[in-house]
Scaffold this active site. Structure first.
Site, mmCIF file in Angstrom:
data_model
loop_
_atom_site.group_PDB
_atom_site.id
_atom_site.type_symbol
_atom_site.label_atom_id
_atom_site.label_comp_id
_atom_site.label_asym_id
_atom_site.label_seq_id
_atom_site.Cartn_x
_atom_site.Cartn_y
_atom_site.Cartn_z
ATOM 1 C CE1 TYR A 1 -35.908 30.660 51.988
ATOM 2 C CE2 TYR A 1 -36.880 29.043 50.515
ATOM 3 C CZ TYR A 1 -35.819 29.474 51.279
ATOM 4 O OH TYR A 1 -34.671 28.726 51.336
ATOM 5 C CB ILE B 1 -31.466 21.185 54.090
ATOM 6 C CG1 ILE B 1 -31.337 21.135 52.561
ATOM 7 C CG2 ILE B 1 -30.197 20.696 54.768
ATOM 8 C CD1 ILE B 1 -31.057 19.779 51.978
ATOM 9 C CG ASN C 1 -25.597 29.836 53.346
ATOM 10 O OD1 ASN C 1 -26.192 28.859 52.910
ATOM 11 N ND2 ASN C 1 -25.557 30.131 54.648
ATOM 12 C CB SER D 1 -34.925 27.389 47.497
ATOM 13 O OG SER D 1 -35.963 26.542 47.947
ATOM 14 C CB ALA E 1 -41.055 35.592 45.047
ATOM 15 C CB SER E 2 -36.590 35.973 48.024
ATOM 16 O OG SER E 2 -36.501 34.761 48.764
ATOM 17 C CE LYS E 3 -33.093 31.225 49.451
ATOM 18 N NZ LYS E 3 -31.646 31.437 49.701
#
Length: 265
Positions: free
Chosen positions: A156, A188, A92, A143, A158-160
């Site tokens: 962010y 969120i 997470n 995401s 790209a990492s997800k």
């Protein structure tokens, strides 16, 4: 309906606040023992106190999940406390800020991927032999931006996207031994947004607005059907479901918890 989680051992990374915290509380309510990793020791203690006050059991370990050694040491300490047992891994932990492509340095990209992606790889690699033996499962936090990227935050997103690729590949590799799924939250309302330097503040700078106004502007641009930010508990409910016996025929899935932000079929 019975979740089948009573007596299970669940490890959660980034468990001190936001979705991680809500997920820890939700698993504990199902009767699971939760092992919690985060760099914020004081907030970890608060989560553990909340869980123990309702009769649940939580084990906390401070760990720097940005590094390989931090992940390994944290997990080993949790395993020492559980007798080497783990049934569910919830990857997470994550962080991000609103920056354009031109503003991102190599170091920025590296830091984003070390925490948001490589921590998942390292935690999974370390625990996979045990999870195979126990027919366990993994739930990764992705995401909606992994499936429908916006101009910012591109690192962010790209990492997800890498997290979702990891989820799909592992699910096929592990077959019936370990179920592997992901949630893909939309916006969120967590400290991820509200903390100093978080999405709200950096989004405000990006749009030259006050943070709250910038967030409202962003939601209008995304045209969310539910027209609001979600809560950590709404994501936690889906994570718990995916780890439960109720989802025994679910693997390689990406479950959107995004207020309808994804338009694709």
């Amino acid at each position: 309906m019975e979740s089948g989680l009573k007596g299970k051992v669940v490890f959660i990374t980034g468990a001190a606040e936001g979705i991680g915290r809500a997920t820890a509380v939700a698993f504990a309510k199902e009767g699971a023992t939760v092992g919690l990793l985060d760099i914020n020791e004081s907030q970890l203690r608060e989560v553990a106190t909340e869980i123990s006050s309702t009769g649940g059991k939580a084990i906390t370990v401070k760990a720097d999940l940005m590094t390989g050694e931090g992940v390994k040491s944290g997990l080993e300490q949790l395993l020492d406390s559980t007798g080497g047992i783990v049934d569910v891994l919830v990857n997470n932990v994550g962080s991000g800020a609103i920056r354009t492509f031109e503003q991102l340095s190599d170091d920025d990209w590296d830091k984003t991927f070390q925490l948001n992606f490589m921590s998942y790889v390292r935690a999974t690699r370390h625990l996979l032999p045990i999870l195979r033996e126990r027919k366990g499962c993994i739930v990764n936090n992705g995401s909606d931006l992994a499936r429908q990227p916006e101009p910012v935050p591109i690192d962010y997103s790209a990492s997800k996207a890498a997290v979702l690729a990891l989820t799909k590949g592992l699910a096929r590799a592990e077959g019936a031994n370990v179920r592997v799924n992901a949630v893909a939250p939309g916006p969120i309302w967590t400290p991820f947004w509200t903390k100093p330097g978080g999405f709200a503040e950096t989004m405000g700078k990006h749009y030259n607005m006050e943070p709250q106004a910038a967030v409202e502007h962003e939601m209008k641009l995304r045209q969310l059907p539910l027209a609001r930010l979600g809560t950590p508990e709404e994501v936690a409910n889906v994570i718990v479901f995916l780890a439960s016996d109720l989802a025994s025929f679910v693997t390689s899935a990406v479950w959107g918890v995004d207020g309808g932000s994804i338009r694709a079929i």
